[in-house]
Scaffold this active site. Structure first.
Site, short mmCIF file in Angstrom:
data_model
loop_
_atom_site.label_atom_id
_atom_site.label_comp_id
_atom_site.label_asym_id
_atom_site.label_seq_id
_atom_site.Cartn_x
_atom_site.Cartn_y
_atom_site.Cartn_z
N ARG A 221 0.78 -1.25 -0.11
CA ARG A 221 -0.06 -0.07 -0.14
C ARG A 221 0.88 1.18 0.05
O ARG A 221 2.07 1.28 0.12
CB ARG A 221 -0.97 -0.02 1.24
CG ARG A 221 -0.32 -0.07 2.65
CD ARG A 221 -1.34 0.21 3.62
NE ARG A 221 -0.49 0.02 5.14
CZ ARG A 221 -0.38 -0.83 5.88
NH1 ARG A 221 -0.67 -2.07 5.38
NH2 ARG A 221 0.14 -0.77 6.97
N ASP A 326 -5.53 6.23 10.53
CA ASP A 326 -6.00 5.13 11.32
C ASP A 326 -6.00 4.96 12.58
O ASP A 326 -5.07 5.11 13.28
CB ASP A 326 -4.88 4.00 10.56
CG ASP A 326 -3.58 4.56 10.66
OD1 ASP A 326 -3.18 5.52 10.56
OD2 ASP A 326 -2.65 3.53 10.91
N GLU A 509 2.76 12.99 19.21
CA GLU A 509 2.14 12.88 18.02
C GLU A 509 0.85 13.41 17.67
O GLU A 509 0.46 14.00 16.72
CB GLU A 509 1.85 11.13 17.68
CG GLU A 509 1.11 10.86 16.59
CD GLU A 509 1.08 9.34 16.80
OE1 GLU A 509 0.89 8.58 15.74
OE2 GLU A 509 0.83 8.89 17.80
#
Length: 549
Positions: A221, A326, A509
């Site tokens: 991917r 995700d 993050e």
């Protein structure tokens, strides 16, 4: 076209009747009609077969044994281990000793594999450093030098130095790197920009696309196609001329549009969907339909609760990873249930905006090189895509872009992904003005803009804010003349990051930005990561524009 409400409550549009059998879902019944449209993928091209094998391919039942018993708290640890000998010998030894009464799986793994190092674990930040100084001093810590490929390791060697995000992520990531590059340019690290430019061009040449990351288990991917944005950055900062990358941009475009010419109406193949009116739009996809190596146990458990064929769930989980989001309510039929994921059934607004940018970049660079036929072809492709996006993904009633469920032929959720058309210049001024009002009322907080307005427990949802979304919103609104909103988002985000930095002396993050004092963001499949590449990059660029907060 069926429109959902812009701000549905969990008890209404965001939930589905889980008692409905999978077989009775009229949308899913279309899968039988699509078998020929979505055949099994061929072998991954770009590497010799032996080196393209993922750890799950190599170690078979040993891999499943390690992952299913949670030998390591993080499912990514074992796929990142490097073998101390030929993997076939390891597998043969395992099969000989695994049924012995005194067999110790942990000892076996430690004897036959090198465990990955925890990145930056020895780095301690200086609390006296300003936010700007902290970021500039982190670049060497997050830099990885090219090295010889460890035989049979999942890590794909790159020819030049590269930046890793930090924490558990010990490899470079495609779309992360673009936002990291923004900060590198601001820090004057043209040397690293050149290295990363060469690495991504090299991956396109060797693999036919830029993988999710430089691991064998990421080869099936890609991620949001931002190479055209990278090329623009290289040109703006005098790192590399855009003309040298025209062939690479064309190769990436071919990857994303593979099979398009053969599609009938309402058919899909890999990343491409032909809509009922004949227009072409794109979706996220992964050529594999097995549990992800790096999240094997999590994927197996998710599939068990889905009521669908496991391979379909695995494909959608993988496609969700390819999206970079995700995971998020964007991909779920039931917002609180990851097992309801249907990523491949959605036409994402951000993906199609990035591909519009890619088409426009190919046209622009072709014009610079005097390739008039190519320029005209790709200008038409970009124009056609914008028209299709306006038809299917623009919600005129509510004044915003939304994803589109092409199987059910209805619009999906509103999210911060709607700002990407502004960032790449695909929207008109009326759309930008109307979208600004929706973002102000739905996503803007004193800490920045949230990924979505839905609180699901997934990390790309409320209450989390992410650096790339802030950057694209800031620049997108300013591009259309809304300096007030762009500046407000910028100041709010800088305040969030600086407040956390002053207390903890690190950047992370994602951040919890929905009400109250900004704090660590939660949700997702793994613990919060610090470092952190794209946060550093965006904040460093914003400091260059707005000064230290």
């Amino acid at each position: 076209m069926l429109n959902q409400k812009l701000n549905p409550t969990p008890s209404e549009d965001l939930t589905i009747d889980v008692d409905l059998l999978y077989e009775t879902d009229p949308c899913e019944l279309k899968l039988d009609e699509m078998i020929e449209a979505e055949p099994e993928p061929e072998m991954i091209e770009g590497l010799p077969a032996s080196d393209a094998l993922t750890p799950a391919d190599r170690y078979l039942e040993l891999f499943e044994h390690v992952q299913s018993t949670k030998l390591f708290p993080d499912s990514k640890t074992f796929p990142d281990c490097a073998p101390k000998m030929d993997p076939l010998d390891i597998l043969i030894r395992y099969r000989k000793v695994r049924r012995h009464r005194d067999f110790d799986l942990r000892r076996f793994v430690e004897n036959h594999f090198w465990l990955p190092e925890t990145l930056s674990s020895e780095y301690v930040s200086n609390p006296e450093n300003s936010l700007k100084e902290h970021i500039d001093q982190l670049w060497p810590i997050l830099t990885r030098e090219p090295q010889d490929h460890i035989p049979w390791s999942s890590l794909l060697a790159l020819p030049q130095s590269y930046i890793v995000p930090g924490g558990r992520f010990s490899e470079t990531y495609y779309w992360d790197s673009y936002f990291t590059m923004l900060g590198l340019a601001e820090s004057g690290r043209e040397d690293l920009l050149k290295c990363m430019a060469d690495n991504f061009a090299w991956m396109i040449e060797n693999y036919g696309h830029i993988p999710n990351g430089n691991r064998t288990y990421y080869l099936s991917r890609s991620q949001p196609p931002v190479f055209a944005l990278m090329v623009e950055l290289f040109e703006e900062d005098g790192v590399r001329g855009a003309r040298r990358y025209l062939d690479h941009l064309k190769m990436e475009y071919a990857f994303w549009m593979d099979g398009a010419e053969s599609l009938a109406l309402n058919q899909a193949y890999r990343h491409v969907v032909r809509m009922p009116d004949g227009s072409l739009l794109n979706r996220y996809w992964d050529d594999r339909d097995t549990p992800r190596d790096e999240s094997w146990l999590e994927d197996v458990e998710t599939a068990k609760h889905s009521g669908r064929p496991p391979n379909e769930v695995y494909r959608d989980l993988r496609a969700g990873a390819a999206s970079g989001w995700d995971y998020s309510s964007r991909w779920l039929r039931d917002a609180g249930r990851l097992a309801s994921i249907r990523t491949t059934q959605f036409i994402p607004i951000d993906l199609n905006a990035f591909l519009y940018k890619l088409e426009s970049a190919i046209a622009n660079i072709s014009a610079l090189k005097g390739e008039r036929d190519t320029e005209a072809l790709f200008r038409q492709k970009a124009s056609d895509r914008r028209a299709a996006v306006n038809h299917y993904l623009w919600d005129d009633e509510n004044g915003c872009y939304r994803d589109y469920d092409w199987r059910r032929e209805e619009m999906a959720l509103f999210s911060a992904a709607s700002i990407v058309p502004l960032y790449v210049g695909m929207a008109n001024h009326e759309q930008a003005d109307r979208l600004a009002n929706v973002v102000r009322s739905r996503l803007l907080t004193p800490g920045g803009i949230m990924a979505t307005e839905y609180e699901t427990g997934e990390q790309w949802d409320k209450p989390n804010g992410w650096a790339p979304l802030q950057w694209m919103a800031i620049q997108g609104f300013k591009r259309y003349g809304d300096d007030m909103l762009g500046d407000e988002i910028a100041h709010n985000w800088l305040k969030t990051v600086n407040h956390f930095y002053q207390e903890h002396h690190k950047l992370i993050e994602k951040y919890h930005i929905s009400g109250g004092t900004p704090r660590e963001g939660g949700g997702g499949e793994y613990p919060l990561q610090d470092g952190f590449g794209w946060t550093n990059g965006v904040v460093r660029r914003l400091i260059g524009l707005y000064g230290e907060p």
